[in-house]
Design a protein around this motif. Sequence first.
Motif, PDB file in Angstrom:
ATOM      1  N   SER A   1       0.836  -1.198   0.000  1.00 44.49           N
ATOM      2  CA  SER A   1       0.000   0.000   0.000  1.00 44.49           C
ATOM      3  C   SER A   1       0.875   1.254   0.000  1.00 44.49           C
ATOM      4  O   SER A   1       1.956   1.257   0.580  1.00 44.49           O
TER       5      SER A   1
ATOM      6  N   LEU B   1      -4.080   2.121  -2.072  1.00 44.69           N
ATOM      7  CA  LEU B   1      -4.090   1.040  -1.099  1.00 44.69           C
ATOM      8  C   LEU B   1      -3.940  -0.289  -1.829  1.00 44.69           C
ATOM      9  O   LEU B   1      -4.279  -0.409  -3.006  1.00 44.69           O
TER      10      LEU B   1
ATOM     11  N   PRO C   1      -4.734  -4.065  -3.048  1.00 43.73           N
ATOM     12  CA  PRO C   1      -5.999  -4.766  -3.329  1.00 43.73           C
ATOM     13  C   PRO C   1      -6.193  -5.929  -2.368  1.00 43.73           C
ATOM     14  O   PRO C   1      -5.267  -6.308  -1.643  1.00 43.73           O
ATOM     15  N   PRO C   2      -7.380  -6.520  -2.349  1.00 40.31           N
ATOM     16  CA  PRO C   2      -7.617  -7.690  -1.503  1.00 40.31           C
ATOM     17  C   PRO C   2      -6.711  -8.854  -1.913  1.00 40.31           C
ATOM     18  O   PRO C   2      -6.360  -8.990  -3.087  1.00 40.31           O
TER      19      PRO C   2
ATOM     20  N   ARG D   1      -6.457  -6.503 -10.067  1.00 40.01           N
ATOM     21  CA  ARG D   1      -5.837  -5.984  -8.842  1.00 40.01           C
ATOM     22  C   ARG D   1      -5.737  -4.456  -8.871  1.00 40.01           C
ATOM     23  O   ARG D   1      -5.979  -3.794  -7.860  1.00 40.01           O
TER      24      ARG D   1
ATOM     25  N   GLN E   1      -9.204  -3.086  -8.273  1.00 40.06           N
ATOM     26  CA  GLN E   1      -9.589  -3.250  -6.878  1.00 40.06           C
ATOM     27  C   GLN E   1      -8.837  -2.266  -5.980  1.00 40.06           C
ATOM     28  O   GLN E   1      -9.390  -1.751  -4.998  1.00 40.06           O
ATOM     29  N   ALA E   2      -7.574  -1.998  -6.299  1.00 42.00           N
ATOM     30  CA  ALA E   2      -6.795  -1.031  -5.530  1.00 42.00           C
ATOM     31  C   ALA E   2      -7.398   0.361  -5.661  1.00 42.00           C
ATOM     32  O   ALA E   2      -7.515   1.106  -4.677  1.00 42.00           O
TER      33      ALA E   2
ATOM     34  N   LYS F   1     -10.567   1.031  -6.398  1.00 41.19           N
ATOM     35  CA  LYS F   1     -11.871   0.995  -5.721  1.00 41.19           C
ATOM     36  C   LYS F   1     -11.701   1.118  -4.206  1.00 41.19           C
ATOM     37  O   LYS F   1     -12.394   1.915  -3.556  1.00 41.19           O
ATOM     38  N   ARG F   2     -10.766   0.366  -3.648  1.00 38.87           N
ATOM     39  CA  ARG F   2     -10.550   0.403  -2.193  1.00 38.87           C
ATOM     40  C   ARG F   2     -10.047   1.774  -1.745  1.00 38.87           C
ATOM     41  O   ARG F   2     -10.440   2.277  -0.697  1.00 38.87           O
ATOM     42  N   THR F   3      -9.199   2.376  -2.555  1.00 35.47           N
ATOM     43  CA  THR F   3      -8.671   3.700  -2.215  1.00 35.47           C
ATOM     44  C   THR F   3      -9.776   4.753  -2.265  1.00 35.47           C
ATOM     45  O   THR F   3      -9.860   5.620  -1.397  1.00 35.47           O
TER      46      THR F   3
ATOM     47  N   GLU G   1     -12.900   4.277  -1.723  1.00 32.79           N
ATOM     48  CA  GLU G   1     -13.831   4.039  -0.628  1.00 32.79           C
ATOM     49  C   GLU G   1     -13.228   4.391   0.732  1.00 32.79           C
ATOM     50  O   GLU G   1     -13.916   4.936   1.595  1.00 32.79           O
ATOM     51  N   ARG G   2     -11.942   4.085   0.915  1.00 25.76           N
ATOM     52  CA  ARG G   2     -11.365   4.195   2.259  1.00 25.76           C
ATOM     53  C   ARG G   2     -10.430   5.387   2.440  1.00 25.76           C
ATOM     54  O   ARG G   2     -10.326   5.919   3.536  1.00 25.76           O
TER      55      ARG G   2
END
Length: 225
Positions: free
Chosen positions: A169, A175, A177-178, A207, A210-211, A213-215, A217-218
């Motif tokens: 990250s 961030l 990814p899962p 990936r 997803q990275a 998307k997560r960034t 959101e968070r």
Amino acid sequence: MRIDIITCLPKLLESPFSDSILMRAQKKGLVTIEVHDLRAYATDKHQRVDDYAYGGGAGMVLMVEPIANCIRSLQADRHYDEIIYMSPDGEPFVQRTANELSLKENIMILCGHYKGVDERIREKFITREISIGDYVLSGGELAAAVVTDAVVRLLPNVLSDETSALTDSFQDGLLAPPVYTRPAEFEGLKVPEILLSGHEQKIENWRFEQAQKRTRERRPDLLSD
């Protein structure tokens, strides 16, 4: 790389440097980490390193002379690229800072304690002040361990997988990814099919998506920088 840490409580740093990645890095000879007890540089027989603040007020202050004696003793043996003071009012410690410090050869870290250090130390010796967050710890020892860990793991050959640090990250402003491992299904929760496909490019694309998307959101603040 060599990292020298000055502290009045050296035992606080025994555990972080005696296990896992930091221990292996030292055994491989990739980094030398030395912890120096400030009391060994005190000027009186009681090894006192703190005193009351001029002007009054609660709390004790680390004295100028023991710190100056220690810093000058270390400087007599080598040049330091940075002399860092761990302080709540320092620059925020981010991945970019860790990357910069990983390119240095010799680093000294001063750990504050009580109400901090005599301001003259900061004026005369310190080249950089770093904070690991907007909160106050009992001392700079845990913060120094955080910085040391983040920097050392970036050194070549410290991690067994050379790409591991590059995919952490924050390295690319995102961030991570899962991630998943076996089994492929756990209590009805399945690993995404794309990760089982064996299609390397599609997996990398997933990936990255997803990275992002997560960034979003968070930590949307990372995307606005």
